[in-house]
Motif scaffolding. Sequence first.
Motif, PDB file in Angstrom:
ATOM      1  N   LYS A 123     -18.150  12.341  86.566  1.00 41.69           N
ATOM      2  CA  LYS A 123     -17.702  11.205  85.751  1.00 41.69           C
ATOM      3  C   LYS A 123     -16.310  10.936  86.144  1.00 41.69           C
ATOM      4  O   LYS A 123     -15.358  11.829  86.492  1.00 41.69           O
ATOM      5  N   LYS A 160     -13.441   7.451  86.095  1.00 42.02           N
ATOM      6  CA  LYS A 160     -12.994   6.329  85.519  1.00 42.02           C
ATOM      7  C   LYS A 160     -12.448   5.467  86.633  1.00 42.02           C
ATOM      8  O   LYS A 160     -11.410   5.627  87.338  1.00 42.02           O
ATOM      9  N   LEU A 199     -15.502   4.003  82.547  1.00 41.89           N
ATOM     10  CA  LEU A 199     -16.105   5.136  82.791  1.00 41.89           C
ATOM     11  C   LEU A 199     -17.300   5.170  83.420  1.00 41.89           C
ATOM     12  O   LEU A 199     -18.175   4.578  82.801  1.00 41.89           O
ATOM     13  N   GLY A 207     -10.233   2.048  84.582  1.00 49.65           N
ATOM     14  CA  GLY A 207     -10.367   2.159  83.003  1.00 49.65           C
ATOM     15  C   GLY A 207     -11.726   2.104  82.533  1.00 49.65           C
ATOM     16  O   GLY A 207     -11.998   2.406  81.331  1.00 49.65           O
TER      17      GLY A 207
END
Length: 430
Positions: free
Chosen positions: A47, A49, A54, A52
């Motif tokens: 995971k 980002k 994800l 900004g």
Amino acid sequence: MEKLLHYVWQHRLLPDGGLVTDRLEKVDIIDPGIHNPNAGPDFFNAKVKVDGVLWVGNVEIHERASDWRRHRHDTDAAYDNVVLHVCSVLDDVACTSDGRRLPQIQMGVPEDVVANYRELLEEETFPPCYRVIPTVAPLVVHSWLDTLTAERLDEKTRRIADWQTRTGGDWERTCFITLARNFGFGVNSDAFETWAFNVPLGAVGKHRDDAFQVEAIFMGQAGLLDDSIVPPERRDDYFVRLQKEYAYLRHKFSLTPMDAHLWRFLRLRPQNFPHVRLAQLVELYHSRRTDFSRLMEATDEATLRQLLQAKVTPYWETHYTFGGESTAHAKALRDSSIDLLLINTVAPLLFAYGRHLADERLCERALTLLERLKPEQNFITRSWAKAGIRSANAADSQALIQLRRNYCDAKDCLRCRFGAEYLRRGRQHA
């Protein structure tokens, strides 16, 4: 270097200034994902980002960005779900097979990690991580040993499963092969495995009530009744009787002996000579004490020890090989030898059979047995004890043997939790 990059990513040893892509997008690592040691992307289900947004998917790591194209990931749909490409050198762009350009970040290996890794690889003392062992938290030690014990049982289970396949699913024969291999006690283990596969239990079973006939087949199939390896002066009456009996049984069952030269005698104590170990196996087989069902049904250590109490047949009480006599001695298995058979035969069989039946109780019995047995004493366990890790039981000593053979000897410190502590040690005191 790529392995070190994997390590840095997995353990988030990232630069203090943060990460940005090759297009200056800010990157935050939420979860580095699950390391994949097999084919395919290097980390699953990460995971991150990016600017900004994800992204959940896989991460691929290379030393150079151009390796993406060189390894043909740009034409392989298996890499289309990669969400981030991590490289030490950004010398190219990376695109998926459907044309999507991947965000890439440049990530180096901290100098202190490189220095510590080189120390581990170049250290001649065993274990190479001895400097950090006293500082490792007990919880980390116990957790790692538990994992290694399970790994070792898994490894032995795979071997037993292979034997079971080769025997057509015959657990009785698989048990016989497992026991026989461990009667080699290291030096002659391979020869005993070869011998066990060469013993037709169906034929031997027809003569199981006659220990002499069982011994004739066992010794004959081991190649130890061949005139070429027994000088004339050592062919005593017992040898001749066994040889004649084997000749009859060999013709009856179309038997073929193994090559006797596979047996090793050099630097072996006479107690460990193949003749003595085979005579002990004759006694166990003839008495039916090591039948698979009996070993699986025994629920306590004392019963298992009784089942494995092996002596030799009468002739071998005064002999170590054919011919020359020695002082009369029962040549029973010593407690330490029985311990090794419990560790290397009974516990793995319990675990493997438990896996086969999906019976967790059998698997638990295997682990409980190891936890109740004394730890093995050998050069591996003594080396770890000197470094500060002492085995409390056989489960621990099996773990340390697994660690030495599968990690230390392979210089695979990056997968070892003690190695991880060593690589971080400069940062811990920074």
